[in-house]
Design a protein around this motif. Structure first.
Motif, PDB file in Angstrom:
ATOM      1  N   VAL A 467       0.844  -1.210   0.000  1.00  0.00           N
ATOM      2  CA  VAL A 467       0.000   0.000   0.000  1.00  0.00           C
ATOM      3  C   VAL A 467       0.876   1.256   0.000  1.00  0.00           C
ATOM      4  CG1 VAL A 467      -1.704   1.316   1.311  1.00  0.00           C
ATOM      5  CG2 VAL A 467      -1.916  -1.171   1.139  1.00  0.00           C
ATOM      6  N   ILE A 468       1.897   1.276   0.862  1.00  0.00           N
ATOM      7  CA  ILE A 468       2.742   2.460   1.015  1.00  0.00           C
ATOM      8  C   ILE A 468       3.535   2.762  -0.263  1.00  0.00           C
ATOM      9  CG2 ILE A 468       4.718   3.414   2.278  1.00  0.00           C
ATOM     10  CD1 ILE A 468       1.932   3.336   3.740  1.00  0.00           C
ATOM     11  N   ASN A 469       3.954   1.714  -0.964  1.00  0.00           N
ATOM     12  CA  ASN A 469       4.710   1.918  -2.207  1.00  0.00           C
ATOM     13  C   ASN A 469       3.877   2.578  -3.296  1.00  0.00           C
ATOM     14  OD1 ASN A 469       7.269   0.945  -1.507  1.00  0.00           O
ATOM     15  ND2 ASN A 469       6.619  -1.183  -1.755  1.00  0.00           N
ATOM     16  N   PHE A 499       8.825   2.855   5.421  1.00  0.00           N
ATOM     17  CA  PHE A 499       7.707   3.789   5.232  1.00  0.00           C
ATOM     18  C   PHE A 499       8.182   5.233   5.459  1.00  0.00           C
ATOM     19  CE2 PHE A 499       4.107   5.725   7.873  1.00  0.00           C
ATOM     20  CZ  PHE A 499       3.471   6.296   6.789  1.00  0.00           C
ATOM     21  N   ILE A 500       8.976   5.423   6.507  1.00  0.00           N
ATOM     22  CA  ILE A 500       9.507   6.764   6.798  1.00  0.00           C
ATOM     23  C   ILE A 500      10.427   7.227   5.671  1.00  0.00           C
ATOM     24  CG2 ILE A 500      11.043   8.055   8.364  1.00  0.00           C
ATOM     25  CD1 ILE A 500       9.951   6.269  10.640  1.00  0.00           C
ATOM     26  N   ASP A 501      11.276   6.327   5.164  1.00  0.00           N
ATOM     27  CA  ASP A 501      12.194   6.682   4.077  1.00  0.00           C
ATOM     28  C   ASP A 501      11.426   7.099   2.824  1.00  0.00           C
ATOM     29  OD1 ASP A 501      14.365   6.136   5.650  1.00  0.00           O
ATOM     30  OD2 ASP A 501      14.639   4.088   4.900  1.00  0.00           O
ATOM     31  N   ASN A 506       9.396  11.562  -0.700  1.00  0.00           N
ATOM     32  CA  ASN A 506       8.242  12.236  -1.311  1.00  0.00           C
ATOM     33  C   ASN A 506       7.864  13.528  -0.591  1.00  0.00           C
ATOM     34  OD1 ASN A 506       7.975  10.189  -3.212  1.00  0.00           O
ATOM     35  ND2 ASN A 506       6.533   9.014  -1.946  1.00  0.00           N
ATOM     36  N   LYS A 507       8.665  13.864   0.462  1.00  0.00           N
ATOM     37  CA  LYS A 507       8.375  15.058   1.274  1.00  0.00           C
ATOM     38  C   LYS A 507       6.952  15.008   1.824  1.00  0.00           C
ATOM     39  CE  LYS A 507      11.747  17.873  -1.183  1.00  0.00           C
ATOM     40  NZ  LYS A 507      11.998  19.071  -2.009  1.00  0.00           N
ATOM     41  N   THR A 508       6.603  13.829   2.339  1.00  0.00           N
ATOM     42  CA  THR A 508       5.270  13.607   2.899  1.00  0.00           C
ATOM     43  C   THR A 508       5.362  13.559   4.421  1.00  0.00           C
ATOM     44  OG1 THR A 508       4.619  12.303   0.974  1.00  0.00           O
ATOM     45  CG2 THR A 508       3.283  12.051   2.955  1.00  0.00           C
ATOM     46  N   ILE A 532       9.936  10.235  13.965  1.00  0.00           N
ATOM     47  CA  ILE A 532       8.693  10.853  13.474  1.00  0.00           C
ATOM     48  C   ILE A 532       8.413  12.139  14.233  1.00  0.00           C
ATOM     49  CG2 ILE A 532       6.172  10.528  13.297  1.00  0.00           C
ATOM     50  CD1 ILE A 532       6.721   7.536  12.905  1.00  0.00           C
ATOM     51  N   GLY A 533       8.687  12.115  15.544  1.00  0.00           N
ATOM     52  CA  GLY A 533       8.464  13.305  16.374  1.00  0.00           C
ATOM     53  C   GLY A 533       7.250  13.140  17.251  1.00  0.00           C
ATOM     54  N   GLU A 534       7.434  13.431  18.541  1.00  0.00           N
ATOM     55  CA  GLU A 534       6.329  13.262  19.498  1.00  0.00           C
ATOM     56  C   GLU A 534       5.106  14.081  19.120  1.00  0.00           C
ATOM     57  OE1 GLU A 534       5.542  13.677  24.331  1.00  0.00           O
ATOM     58  OE2 GLU A 534       7.508  14.160  23.495  1.00  0.00           O
ATOM     59  N   GLU A 535       5.339  15.259  18.497  1.00  0.00           N
ATOM     60  CA  GLU A 535       4.228  16.147  18.138  1.00  0.00           C
ATOM     61  C   GLU A 535       3.345  15.573  17.034  1.00  0.00           C
ATOM     62  OE1 GLU A 535       7.569  17.018  15.331  1.00  0.00           O
ATOM     63  OE2 GLU A 535       7.372  16.611  17.476  1.00  0.00           O
ATOM     64  N   CYS A 536       3.810  14.475  16.387  1.00  0.00           N
ATOM     65  CA  CYS A 536       3.041  13.883  15.281  1.00  0.00           C
ATOM     66  C   CYS A 536       2.187  12.686  15.716  1.00  0.00           C
ATOM     67  CB  CYS A 536       3.990  13.454  14.160  1.00  0.00           C
ATOM     68  SG  CYS A 536       4.872  14.829  13.415  1.00  0.00           S
TER      69      CYS A 536
END
Length: 550
Positions: A467-469, A499-501, A506-508, A532-536
């Motif tokens: 799905v992610i691809n 997924f993060i890469d 894609n600057k997503t 990812i960051g705690e704020e996310c």
């Protein structure tokens, strides 16, 4: 978690004279039941009759004295017969002793590592498959003695056995068949007359007297094994080498595996009958010590025997004292009457084991399992046929691997990853118009919402990556809903990193909502949470939408 404390010490707190009388009575009755079984199982396992009695005395006493069950009766059982026979044929008596002691050591380690509760996760089709297979092998092994066939050496393999039987059928002894049939009928019909006195004992007494009085030409224990010793052997440490340990590791693991399953299954059955709760880890430690001691005295593997345990309960046994009395009674019988055992006809003992095989086969359970899903039926049949046609060790190995693969597939099947149209089922989302808002966000800001449903294991990780691809460059924000993900494994974490890469390329932006405790802790330990960051991370998808649109 089971305590590592023998049940004997717990049951002595409120022990009474009345319970002592009940335990002694039950112990004596169980000893009478165990006597012919111990002899028959030893002979069928390829060792001398005394070794079965020695095992029931030494291992049986220790299993009761140190065990985690109130009523468990230990001793040799039919489950071990196939393994023991194979070990003796390949490695001799000393190889069997080493394998038994190794198995005992393995069981002690399992108990100390508190693996007692893990055994119950062995799939039911596997236990039924190899139990039914063992029953058929036991039945097959008794045809020579039951029919009195003149065969110098019976092949070890199932098909070879039956080919030999049919080719030697013209050597069948009519009196052996008659004696065997009479013994079988007595065992089947005697419980209708009296349930206190075991039918196996009556069958052996009647047929032995019949052979003696009429001087029938029937093979007996004495004609095959000669004089029987009435003394316990001295402890003997075998010559152990790394080569022998390596060679016998497989059989030792099988003995430990079978012994653990059978003893804990017996303990569970007895718990249901007396309203108690056994200590599974202590039971494994006791079984391990008992098997090491049995090997030290030249005995064979032992475990909790379901039939004898049930007989103990039905006759009033409620504490480990009954099992200890059972062993002491067997010792007294051996000292006083063991030489008389040489008069027992082998066809009568074959009848005893034929009934053991019948009671063990569980044909009703086997029949019911054939109505299960095809994957379970496949595991059942493969385990059964490999047990019968090839080898019990291979049957267990292949059965567990196959069941594990099917479990993985099922976990992957119940987990899905999809782009979703939102509903209002999350806490705090009741007044949020998801469909309208998601449409607006997609059009305005390129926001996509994906949801993972089910355990996020390695089987589901592949679906996730598929799905992610497919994510395209226009996607500015991905909101990943994880409210229905109870657990994640290492493969899922690896997929998350990929997924993060992909999102970075894609600057997503990644936003995660509704994550549960275990997946969150897994992400933290893998440093993915920090990346990812705690704020996310958000409690609800509404908060995630608000953040994405800010």
């Amino acid at each position: 978690m089971s305590k590592l404390k023998p049940k004997l010490f717990s049951t002595m707190t409120h022990y009474s004279k009345q319970q002592l009388l009940s335990d002694v009575t039950a112990g004596i009755i169980v000893a009478i039941i165990a006597l012919p079984l111990s002899i028959a199982l030893a002979i069928a396992s390829g060792v001398s009759p005394e070794k079965g009695i020695h095992t029931a005395i030494i291992a049986g006493f220790l299993i009761s004295f140190l065990g985690g069950s109130r009523v468990q009766i230990g001793g040799p059982t039919g489950a071990f017969m196939v393994v023991v026979y194979t070990i003796v044929a390949k490695h001799g008596i000393e190889g069997l002793i080493i394998a038994t002691m190794m198995a005992g050591f393995i069981m002690i380690i399992m108990g100390l590592l508190k693996l007692g509760s893990v055994i119950k996760f062995i799939p039911y089709p596997i236990t039924t498959g190899f139990t039914s297979g063992i029953a058929l092998v036991i039945f097959s092994s008794q045809m020579k003695d039951f029919f009195g066939l003149r065969i110098s050496e019976v092949p070890a393999d199932f098909i070879g056995k039956w080919k030999t039987y049919f080719s030697a059928m013209d050597t069948a002894n009519l009196w052996s068949i008659i004696v065997g049939v009479i013994a079988l009928l007595i065992i089947i019909l005697w419980p209708k007359i009296n349930r206190k006195i075991p039918g196996t004992l009556i069958a052996l007494i009647v047929t032995t007297v019949m052979v003696m009085v009429f001087k029938l030409d029937v093979a007996t224990i004495g004609s095959r094994f000669g004089e029987l010793s009435s003394a316990l052997p001295l402890p003997h440490i075998p010559n152990i080498s790394m080569e022998k340990i390596s060679t016998l590791l497989g059989p030792a693991v099988t003995i430990a595996f079978l012994g653990s399953i059978e003893s804990l299954l017996s303990a569970v059955v007895s718990d249901g009958m007396i309203g108690s709760k056994h200590r599974s880890n202590m039971e494994l430690v006791a079984q391990g010590i008992a098997n090491m001691a049995s090997g030290l005295f030249g005995g064979i593997p032992a475990t909790g025997a379901i039939a004898r345990t049930v007989a103990n309960i039905k006759n009033g046994g409620r504490t480990p004292i009954a099992g200890m009395v059972h062993s002491i009674t067997l010792l007294l019988i051996m000292v006083m009457f063991m030489p008389l055992a040489k008069l027992i006809p082998l066809s009568s003992l074959a009848a005893v084991l034929i009934m053991v095989a019948y009671n063990m086969c569980g044909w009703r359970e086997f029949k019911e399992l054939l109505k299960s899903p095809k994957s379970d039926v496949l595991v059942l049949l493969i385990t059964f046929f490999i047990t019968v046609l090839i080898d019990l060790v291979k049957a267990i190995e292949i059965g567990i691997v196959l069941a594990s693969l099917l479990f993985m597939k099922r976990m992957a099947d119940v987990t899905n990853v999809k782009e979703t149209v939102m509903d209002a089922s999350e806490e705090g989302d009741d007044d949020f118009n998801f469909e309208e808002e998601s449409k607006k966000f997609k059009l305005a800001d390129g926001i996509q919402v994906y949801e993972i449903n089910g355990p996020f294991f390695f089987g589901a990780a592949d679906k996730f990556m598929e799905v992610i691809n497919g994510i395209g460059n226009p996607t500015k924000v991905i909101i990943l809903r994880m409210r229905n993900v109870p657990v994640m494994d290492a493969t899922a974490l690896h997929a998350f990193k990929q997924f993060i890469d992909i999102c970075k390329r894609n600057k997503t932006k990644i936003l995660i909502s509704g994550i549960n405790e275990q997946p969150k802790n897994s992400l933290i330990k893998a440093s993915i949470y920090q990346t990812i960051g705690e704020e996310c991370f958000f409690k609800s998808v509404e908060e995630a939408f608000t953040y994405a649109n800010s």
